[in-house]
Design a protein around this motif. Structure first.
Motif, short mmCIF file in Angstrom:
data_model
loop_
_atom_site.label_atom_id
_atom_site.label_comp_id
_atom_site.label_asym_id
_atom_site.label_seq_id
_atom_site.Cartn_x
_atom_site.Cartn_y
_atom_site.Cartn_z
N UNK A 190 -2.69 8.57 3.77
CA UNK A 190 -2.83 9.84 3.08
C UNK A 190 -3.00 9.62 1.59
N UNK A 191 -3.28 10.66 0.88
CA UNK A 191 -3.49 10.51 -0.56
C UNK A 191 -2.68 11.55 -1.31
N UNK A 192 -1.39 11.27 -1.51
CA UNK A 192 -0.60 12.22 -2.28
C UNK A 192 -1.01 12.21 -3.75
N UNK A 193 -0.85 13.34 -4.41
CA UNK A 193 -1.03 13.40 -5.85
C UNK A 193 0.34 13.53 -6.48
N UNK B 279 -2.15 -2.79 -4.92
CA UNK B 279 -2.49 -3.64 -3.78
C UNK B 279 -2.08 -2.93 -2.49
N UNK B 280 -2.87 -1.93 -2.04
CA UNK B 280 -2.49 -1.19 -0.85
C UNK B 280 -2.38 -2.11 0.36
N UNK B 281 -1.53 -1.84 1.33
CA UNK B 281 -0.68 -0.63 1.38
C UNK B 281 0.64 -0.77 0.62
N UNK B 282 0.85 -1.93 -0.07
CA UNK B 282 2.15 -2.11 -0.70
C UNK B 282 2.31 -1.22 -1.93
N UNK C 164 5.96 6.52 2.63
CA UNK C 164 5.99 5.77 3.89
C UNK C 164 5.30 6.56 5.00
N UNK C 165 5.57 7.85 5.02
CA UNK C 165 4.92 8.71 6.02
C UNK C 165 3.40 8.69 5.83
N UNK C 166 2.96 8.56 4.58
CA UNK C 166 1.53 8.54 4.27
C UNK C 166 0.89 7.19 4.57
N UNK C 167 1.67 6.23 5.06
CA UNK C 167 1.11 4.94 5.48
C UNK C 167 1.33 3.80 4.50
N UNK C 168 2.04 4.06 3.41
CA UNK C 168 2.28 2.98 2.44
C UNK C 168 3.49 2.15 2.85
#
Ligand SMILES: [Zn+2]
Length: 469
Positions: free
Chosen positions: A2-5, A21-24, A57-61
């Motif tokens: 996801x892409x939170x702002x 350095x996604x997802x970290x 974390x919910x957004x995949x990070x």
């Protein structure tokens, strides 16, 4: 992903968040000073950080969360000396109390909790780097100072008018006002009080102890350099009162040493007032998390209460608001029970809930909007379940648990004493017998008897269920 702002204090604007350095995601949050119990204003900040962490974390990070414990600074030393104790002897009980309070409030533990007193070599090394680069100097009082004049970017985070900087003026205390920007202490020459509590260490530039601001720079840089080979944090958080001087000084020290941006996103939580005024022992409105726990307040209610205001808005904690949140938690718990027995899928409502919840939290963690979506789901869900007689499927329950679980606002199950459980089992058996022999009067009397001790029962196709209301 996801892409939170998120609202970045550095740019004063809401920006789409992406880590280096996604997802970290490396997340550093300034932790408690363990000189005393943390108050609920501190915990409002820690709860906003908990929501941030959970949402990322919910957004995949893949979030790596660092929270320090400040176990040496001006306040800690004063408090330990007043108590006639050594530093760790004084701080350890408060560190343990902080962890207990964290668990009570269901805050996810950070991955590491570096303690300042265990990072003295890293702090000394950081000061040596700053001395080598010429942005620090040893004062004639034996302490080491950061030279503001050598770091032109100073003041960017707090939008300080740099013309206010008094060139050559020095400040040694950990806390000072925004209208007094001066060269600040990185290392303070040990005095008798420091020695008396064991807050003094040998260093190439003289025996002393670290300044509070230096501690966070040294601990955060050490953690991310050692683990990820990085010198830039993705997100740095704290309460709004830390912007100046604490975070401003952290930036100066870290960037002065590495030449790299220290943190890309700076997030700050607003203040909490209690019963109309700033919390203070003097006003008798100083509240700690353990006060709430001792009063039997369900942590779910505290969480729900805090989510009802945006983290960047000031908020007043009062008994009426807490009462409202307690009632809200009870309604969520009731609806949850209903979904367990007759939830159905409610696909339209689930779709709406998930879309609104995601949009709200993606928009700079708009928790009040997320909570509103959850309660709208409860209202519409109850209406729908009143109307429809047969409900199959568990879609509604799963969605509700996902959303309520992320906010972590479902009531804490009451612990049941074994003696009570035995008595309930015996009464339920008697009631079942009465019903079999069609003695409904006796069955109703037993139900009333159970209710008299706070036990609610419900007959389901799988048998009679009960809970303590
Ligand atoms: Zn800090």
């Amino acid at each position: 992903m996801g892409a939170p702002s998120l609202y970045n204090t550095l740019t004063r604007s809401v920006e789409p968040f992406q880590p280096l350095a996604p997802p970290r995601v490396t997340l550093y949050t300034c932790g408690p000073t363990v000189w005393n119990y943390a108050h609920i204003g501190n915990f409002r900040t820690f709860l906003f950080e908990d929501l941030l962490r959970r949402w990322l974390e919910h957004s995949g990070f893949d979030v790596f969360h660092i929270m320090n414990l400040t176990d040496v600074d001006d306040r800690v030393i004063k408090a330990a000396a007043a108590a006639g104790k050594r530093l760790t002897e004084h701080t350890e009980p408060f560190a343990q109390a902080f962890f207990e309070d964290r668990d009570y409030l269901r805050i996810k533990p950070a991955h590491v909790y570096p303690r300042a007193t265990q990072y003295i070599p890293q702090m000394i090394a950081l000061i040596e780097r700053l001395l080598e680069r010429g942005v620090a100097y040893k004062g004639d009082d034996g302490s080491v100072y950061f030279a503001l004049a050598k770091f032109p970017k100073y003041g960017r985070l707090s939008r300080l008018d740099t013309r206010q900087i008094k060139v050559g003026a020095r400040v040694a205390s950990d806390e000072y006002a925004k209208d007094d920007p001066s060269d600040f202490a990185l290392w303070k020459k040990a005095d008798a009080e420091d020695e008396s509590v064991g807050a003094a260490w040998d260093a190439p530039f003289g025996r002393g102890r670290p300044g509070w601001h230096l501690e966070c720079s040294a601990m955060s840089l050490d953690e991310i350099e050692r683990r990820f080979g990085a010198q830039t944090l993705d997100i740095h958080c704290g309460g709004i009162d830390l912007i100046f001087p604490h975070h401003e000084d952290e930036i100066a020290q870290s960037e002065g040493a590495t030449g790299q941006p220290f943190a890309r996103f700076w997030l700050h939580g607003e203040f909490l007032n209690v019963r109309g005024t700033k919390m203070s022992k003097r006003f008798g409105n100083f509240l700690t998390a353990r006060d709430l726990r001792e009063q039997g307040v369900d942590a779910a209610a505290v969480r729900l209460l805090f989510w009802q205001s945006h983290y960047r808005q000031p908020f007043d904690f009062n008994d009426e608001a807490l009462g409202g949140a307690t009632e809200g938690v009870r309604r969520l718990g009731e609806f949850h029970e209903r979904l367990k027995t007759s939830g159905g899928d409610l696909p339209e409502l689930v779709k709406k809930l998930e879309a609104e919840f995601t949009a709200a939290l993606d928009d700079d963690l708009d928790a009040p909007r997320a909570v509103a979506a959850l309660f709208e789901f409860v209202r519409a869900g109850n209406r729908e379940l009143d109307r429809v007689t047969s409900t199959k499927g568990t879609g509604a329950r799963a969605a509700f648990e996902r959303v309520a679980g992320l906010l972590d606002v479902l009531p804490t199950p009451k612990a049941v004493e074994p003696a009570l459980a035995g008595w309930v089992a015996e009464r339920l058996a008697a009631r079942s017998q009465a019903r079999k022999s069609k003695d409904f009067k006796a069955a109703d009397a037993i139900r009333a008897e159970l209710r008299g001790r706070g036990v609610e029962i419900e007959d389901t196709p799988q048998g009679t269920k009960w809970r303590v209301a």
